[in-house]
Design a protein around this motif. Structure first.
Motif, PDB file in Angstrom:
ATOM      1  N   LEU A  84       0.828  -1.209   0.000  1.00 54.26           N
ATOM      2  CA  LEU A  84       0.000   0.000   0.000  1.00 54.26           C
ATOM      3  C   LEU A  84       0.864   1.263   0.000  1.00 54.26           C
ATOM      4  O   LEU A  84       0.533   2.248  -0.653  1.00 54.26           O
ATOM      5  CB  LEU A  84      -0.962  -0.004   1.194  1.00 54.26           C
ATOM      6  N   THR A  85       1.993   1.220   0.719  1.00 49.16           N
ATOM      7  CA  THR A  85       2.858   2.410   0.731  1.00 49.16           C
ATOM      8  C   THR A  85       3.561   2.587  -0.612  1.00 49.16           C
ATOM      9  O   THR A  85       3.966   3.683  -0.955  1.00 49.16           O
ATOM     10  CB  THR A  85       3.945   2.364   1.834  1.00 49.16           C
ATOM     11  N   SER A  86       3.694   1.514  -1.377  1.00 50.88           N
ATOM     12  CA  SER A  86       4.307   1.671  -2.699  1.00 50.88           C
ATOM     13  C   SER A  86       3.339   2.377  -3.647  1.00 50.88           C
ATOM     14  O   SER A  86       3.746   3.042  -4.591  1.00 50.88           O
ATOM     15  CB  SER A  86       4.739   0.311  -3.265  1.00 50.88           C
ATOM     16  N   ILE A  87       2.039   2.258  -3.394  1.00 52.98           N
ATOM     17  CA  ILE A  87       1.042   2.940  -4.232  1.00 52.98           C
ATOM     18  C   ILE A  87       0.927   4.409  -3.839  1.00 52.98           C
ATOM     19  O   ILE A  87       0.883   5.298  -4.681  1.00 52.98           O
ATOM     20  CB  ILE A  87      -0.335   2.253  -4.082  1.00 52.98           C
ATOM     21  N   THR A  88       0.888   4.677  -2.547  1.00 55.97           N
ATOM     22  CA  THR A  88       0.779   6.057  -2.063  1.00 55.97           C
ATOM     23  C   THR A  88       1.893   6.293  -1.044  1.00 55.97           C
ATOM     24  O   THR A  88       1.684   6.163   0.159  1.00 55.97           O
ATOM     25  CB  THR A  88      -0.582   6.289  -1.368  1.00 55.97           C
ATOM     26  N   PRO A  89       3.095   6.627  -1.515  1.00 58.19           N
ATOM     27  CA  PRO A  89       4.223   6.804  -0.585  1.00 58.19           C
ATOM     28  C   PRO A  89       3.934   7.921   0.422  1.00 58.19           C
ATOM     29  O   PRO A  89       3.734   9.064   0.038  1.00 58.19           O
ATOM     30  CB  PRO A  89       5.379   7.182  -1.505  1.00 58.19           C
ATOM     31  N   PRO A  90       3.874   7.584   1.709  1.00 61.68           N
ATOM     32  CA  PRO A  90       3.517   8.591   2.714  1.00 61.68           C
ATOM     33  C   PRO A  90       4.671   9.504   3.079  1.00 61.68           C
ATOM     34  O   PRO A  90       5.822   9.095   3.045  1.00 61.68           O
ATOM     35  CB  PRO A  90       3.115   7.742   3.919  1.00 61.68           C
ATOM     36  N   ARG A  91       4.317  10.764   3.430  1.00 61.30           N
ATOM     37  CA  ARG A  91       5.315  11.654   4.006  1.00 61.30           C
ATOM     38  C   ARG A  91       5.183  11.645   5.523  1.00 61.30           C
ATOM     39  O   ARG A  91       6.133  11.817   6.258  1.00 61.30           O
ATOM     40  CB  ARG A  91       5.093  13.069   3.482  1.00 61.30           C
ATOM     41  N   VAL A  92       3.946  11.430   5.962  1.00 67.30           N
ATOM     42  CA  VAL A  92       3.707  11.317   7.391  1.00 67.30           C
ATOM     43  C   VAL A  92       3.097   9.938   7.638  1.00 67.30           C
ATOM     44  O   VAL A  92       2.133   9.553   6.977  1.00 67.30           O
ATOM     45  CB  VAL A  92       2.734  12.423   7.864  1.00 67.30           C
ATOM     46  N   GLY A  93       3.674   9.193   8.572  1.00 67.50           N
ATOM     47  CA  GLY A  93       3.155   7.859   8.879  1.00 67.50           C
ATOM     48  C   GLY A  93       2.802   7.770  10.355  1.00 67.50           C
ATOM     49  O   GLY A  93       3.585   8.195  11.200  1.00 67.50           O
ATOM     50  N   VAL A  94       1.625   7.263  10.655  1.00 68.49           N
ATOM     51  CA  VAL A  94       1.159   7.190  12.037  1.00 68.49           C
ATOM     52  C   VAL A  94       0.954   5.729  12.431  1.00 68.49           C
ATOM     53  O   VAL A  94       0.293   4.988  11.712  1.00 68.49           O
ATOM     54  CB  VAL A  94      -0.210   7.904  12.191  1.00 68.49           C
ATOM     55  N   VAL A  95       1.520   5.323  13.563  1.00 71.33           N
ATOM     56  CA  VAL A  95       1.199   3.984  14.081  1.00 71.33           C
ATOM     57  C   VAL A  95       0.522   4.169  15.440  1.00 71.33           C
ATOM     58  O   VAL A  95       1.092   4.734  16.365  1.00 71.33           O
ATOM     59  CB  VAL A  95       2.433   3.081  14.210  1.00 71.33           C
ATOM     60  N   LEU A  96      -0.723   3.715  15.525  1.00 70.75           N
ATOM     61  CA  LEU A  96      -1.549   3.964  16.707  1.00 70.75           C
ATOM     62  C   LEU A  96      -1.247   3.006  17.850  1.00 70.75           C
ATOM     63  O   LEU A  96      -1.105   3.411  18.991  1.00 70.75           O
ATOM     64  CB  LEU A  96      -3.027   3.828  16.336  1.00 70.75           C
ATOM     65  N   ASN A  97      -1.240   1.737  17.552  1.00 71.12           N
ATOM     66  CA  ASN A  97      -1.081   0.739  18.615  1.00 71.12           C
ATOM     67  C   ASN A  97      -0.864  -0.630  17.977  1.00 71.12           C
ATOM     68  O   ASN A  97      -1.178  -0.840  16.813  1.00 71.12           O
ATOM     69  CB  ASN A  97      -2.337   0.697  19.518  1.00 71.12           C
ATOM     70  N   VAL A  98      -0.306  -1.515  18.752  1.00 69.96           N
ATOM     71  CA  VAL A  98      -0.208  -2.908  18.325  1.00 69.96           C
ATOM     72  C   VAL A  98      -0.977  -3.705  19.355  1.00 69.96           C
ATOM     73  O   VAL A  98      -0.537  -3.883  20.482  1.00 69.96           O
ATOM     74  CB  VAL A  98       1.250  -3.400  18.271  1.00 69.96           C
ATOM     75  N   GLY A  99      -2.157  -4.123  18.982  1.00 70.96           N
ATOM     76  CA  GLY A  99      -2.989  -4.872  19.914  1.00 70.96           C
ATOM     77  C   GLY A  99      -3.015  -6.324  19.530  1.00 70.96           C
ATOM     78  O   GLY A  99      -2.092  -6.834  18.873  1.00 70.96           O
ATOM     79  N   THR A 100      -4.091  -6.957  19.905  1.00 68.89           N
ATOM     80  CA  THR A 100      -4.179  -8.383  19.642  1.00 68.89           C
ATOM     81  C   THR A 100      -5.092  -8.693  18.458  1.00 68.89           C
ATOM     82  O   THR A 100      -5.328  -9.846  18.157  1.00 68.89           O
ATOM     83  CB  THR A 100      -4.678  -9.110  20.900  1.00 68.89           C
ATOM     84  N   ALA A 101      -5.592  -7.631  17.756  1.00 74.50           N
ATOM     85  CA  ALA A 101      -6.443  -7.898  16.593  1.00 74.50           C
ATOM     86  C   ALA A 101      -5.629  -8.665  15.556  1.00 74.50           C
ATOM     87  O   ALA A 101      -4.482  -8.315  15.289  1.00 74.50           O
ATOM     88  CB  ALA A 101      -6.948  -6.590  16.000  1.00 74.50           C
ATOM     89  N   HIS A 102      -6.186  -9.702  14.998  1.00 70.38           N
ATOM     90  CA  HIS A 102      -5.539 -10.550  13.988  1.00 70.38           C
ATOM     91  C   HIS A 102      -4.365 -11.344  14.529  1.00 70.38           C
ATOM     92  O   HIS A 102      -3.571 -11.866  13.768  1.00 70.38           O
ATOM     93  CB  HIS A 102      -5.041  -9.755  12.765  1.00 70.38           C
ATOM     94  N   VAL A 103      -4.231 -11.438  15.866  1.00 70.15           N
ATOM     95  CA  VAL A 103      -3.099 -12.187  16.381  1.00 70.15           C
ATOM     96  C   VAL A 103      -3.206 -13.644  15.951  1.00 70.15           C
ATOM     97  O   VAL A 103      -2.209 -14.337  15.743  1.00 70.15           O
ATOM     98  CB  VAL A 103      -2.956 -12.032  17.924  1.00 70.15           C
ATOM     99  N   GLY A 104      -4.446 -14.092  15.729  1.00 71.98           N
ATOM    100  CA  GLY A 104      -4.680 -15.456  15.259  1.00 71.98           C
ATOM    101  C   GLY A 104      -3.968 -15.723  13.945  1.00 71.98           C
ATOM    102  O   GLY A 104      -3.449 -16.808  13.708  1.00 71.98           O
ATOM    103  N   GLU A 105      -3.931 -14.707  13.065  1.00 70.36           N
ATOM    104  CA  GLU A 105      -3.273 -14.892  11.771  1.00 70.36           C
ATOM    105  C   GLU A 105      -1.772 -14.699  11.847  1.00 70.36           C
ATOM    106  O   GLU A 105      -1.011 -15.348  11.138  1.00 70.36           O
ATOM    107  CB  GLU A 105      -3.835 -13.901  10.756  1.00 70.36           C
ATOM    108  N   PHE A 106      -1.344 -13.770  12.694  1.00 71.68           N
ATOM    109  CA  PHE A 106       0.077 -13.445  12.738  1.00 71.68           C
ATOM    110  C   PHE A 106       0.876 -14.299  13.721  1.00 71.68           C
ATOM    111  O   PHE A 106       2.075 -14.415  13.587  1.00 71.68           O
ATOM    112  CB  PHE A 106       0.263 -11.971  13.109  1.00 71.68           C
TER     113      PHE A 106
END
Ligand SMILES: Nc1ncnc2c1ncn2[C@@H]1O[C@H](COP(=O)(O)OP(=O)(O)OP(=O)(O)O)[C@@H](O)[C@H]1O
Ligand SMILES: [Mg+2]
Length: 468
Positions: free
Chosen positions: A172-194
């Motif tokens: 996704l970043t290769s399509i729209t290269p960001p100048r500002v990037g925000v990371v909110l949190n790393v929770g347990t959503a999708h932990v089943g997949e990862f």
């Protein structure tokens, strides 16, 4: 869309023209639904489960589409490609690359992306034309479709980036290269997949790796795994949160009697008081992230604080608060759920209930939090316990094994079932609530999206003033 000739479109997507005039100008928009096509647009033909877009190529051209982006000849002017999905991505990349005055803001996290994206968009809009997707449109089709709406005068493009697999965000970043990037949190959503939170952090960190040296990584200082991403970027790091060393901080955080937070916003450029219109303490963190972006892009602190105070909830079923004519309040947060957002929603519910003799009865109608992997039962147990500890009047756990576990947690923490009840599905929950709710009660409805608990909120609201 920034105008391109069909020859330029073909070059951008690596396709070939079929019966099309290379000089014909596409001014956009790009549509995947032939009924939405307008003159000057481009129609992207997808093969869906039930419908093949190629069958609607002639209709789209009849409606004014300059050509069709297609994977086989369609008898009308077309740009032929192997993969229409990839072609859309490439086209978006070309359009965004030409939009030199557009600052791309990208955000990711386990919870709060859409809420924060909507906040950022509402702040930046005051500063210049801003393109952002409606709701959670952030997959490999929705993402480029949004980017393709960028025009010559667009100042900001705000993108939500979800990750289901390693490499998703990098794509996704290769399509729209960001100048500002925000990371909110790393929770347990999708932990089943990862598999683990660390693996989720690894994937989400792709966002800050994509930032340029003159960009900004806006990172949650209160989240250990997010903070650690500072070492993975060339960009300047701006920390937000309640931690004392955060650059953009909230102090004096309070929830008012309706569950809306207020706080003092402190940034390197000054401080200002903020009173949010959104419900729930978790929005403090989202608001700080949005403020950090706005200040980074040149907005004053006073302007940012004022804009935060005016920003509403643009996307549905996220702490949507409606008062019924009889004074019953329904809080519909059925869009999604994970342990973090469950905790935040329970706290907001309790604060809406108030204290003292005027206290309102609070009901937490909670369903399963999906995709939690091995931790699932323990997490459900913990939420049940928290409901009792926060003194929610009654927990109505809805569903099967996980709900039973949540209810058992409440039972073990509390006084033998007085504070909790288990029901099998949404209909049973509605039936129970109808017989027990009283005017003035506050009802929170929340579960993972696929549980469909919004039915409960909708049924209660449809009852209108009829409840006793
Ligand atoms: N900072 C936060 N921390 C914890 N929970 C949050 C936070 N912000 C929002 N939430 C809750 O998380 C749920 C989803 O919110 P939102 O739609 O903004 O997140 P999202 O990251 O876009 O989700 P999705 O991955 O489904 O697109 C809502 O129930 C909301 O109340
Ligand atoms: Mg979302």
């Amino acid at each position: 869309m920034i105008a391109l000739t069909l020859a330029e479109v073909a070059a951008a997507v690596g396709g070939t023209l079929d019966g099309a005039d290379p000089d014909a100008l596409v001014t956009g928009p790009v549509e995947v639904d032939s009924r939405k096509v307008s003159p000057g647009g481009l129609f992207a033909a997808f093969v869906g489960e039930h419908v093949d877009g190629h069958d609607y190529a002639a209709t789209a051209v009849g409606a004014g589409a300059v050509a069709v982006l297609a994977s086989r000849p369609v008898g009308v002017p077309a740009v032929l490609v192997d993969s229409v999905v990839e072609a859309l991505g490439r086209l978006a990349r070309t359009v965004v690359a030409r939009a030199e005055d557009t600052a791309v803001v990208a955000l990711t996290g386990s919870a709060g992306k859409t809420s924060t994206k909507d906040l950022i968009a509402q702040l930046l809009q005051r500063h210049g034309e801003t393109v952002y997707p409606p709701g959670s449109l952030n997959n490999e089709i929705g993402h480029p479709m949004t980017a393709l709406r960028v025009e010559a005068g667009t100042r900001h493009l705000v993108m939500e980036m979800g990750a289901r697999h390693k490499g998703d965000i990098e794509y996704l970043t290769s399509i729209t290269p960001p100048r500002v990037g925000v990371v909110l949190n790393v929770g347990t959503a999708h932990v089943g997949e990862f598999g683990s939170k660390e693996a989720i952090a690894e994937a989400k960190g792709e966002l800050v790796e994509a930032l340029p040296a003159d960009g900004a990584a806006i990172l949650n200082a209160d989240d250990r795994l997010v903070r650690a991403m500072a070492s993975r970027t060339k960009a300047k790091v701006v920390l937000f949160g309640e931690s004392p060393d955060a650059h953009v901080r909230a102090t004096d955080v309070r929830l008012d009697a309706t569950g809306r937070p207020s706080f003092t916003l402190t940034t390197p450029a000054g401080s200002a008081p903020v009173q949010l219109r959104l419900y729930g303490e978790h929005h403090v963190s989202n608001a700080l992230a949005a403020a950090a972006v706005a200040v980074e892009l040149g907005m004053s602190v006073d302007d940012t604080a004022a804009a935060l105070g005016e920003a509403g909830a643009l996307s549905r079923w996220r702490m949507e608060v409606v008062d019924r004519a009889d004074g019953l309040t329904v809080v519909n947060d059925a869009y999604n759920a994970n342990p973090d957002s469950m905790r935040a929603a329970l706290r907001a519910l309790v604060s809406m209930g108030g204290r003292g003799p005027e206290r309102r009865r609070t009901w937490a109608v909670l369903g399963e939090m999906r995709e939690l992997g091995e931790e699932s039962l323990a997490e459900h147990d913990a939420i049940g316990r928290l409901a009792v500890r926060l003194d929610v009047t009654k927990l109505v756990a809805v569903g099967g094994r996980e709900a039973a576990c949540m209810e058992l947690g409440a039972r073990n923490e509390g006084s033998w079932g007085e504070e909790s009840v288990l029901v099998s599905d949404a209909d049973a929950a509605v039936e129970l609530l109808r017989s027990q709710l009283r005017p003035g009660d506050v009802v929170l409805v929340k579960a993972s999206r696929s549980v469909g608990l919004e039915k409960v909120a909708e049924a209660l609201l449809a009852d209108g003033g009829a409840a006793r």
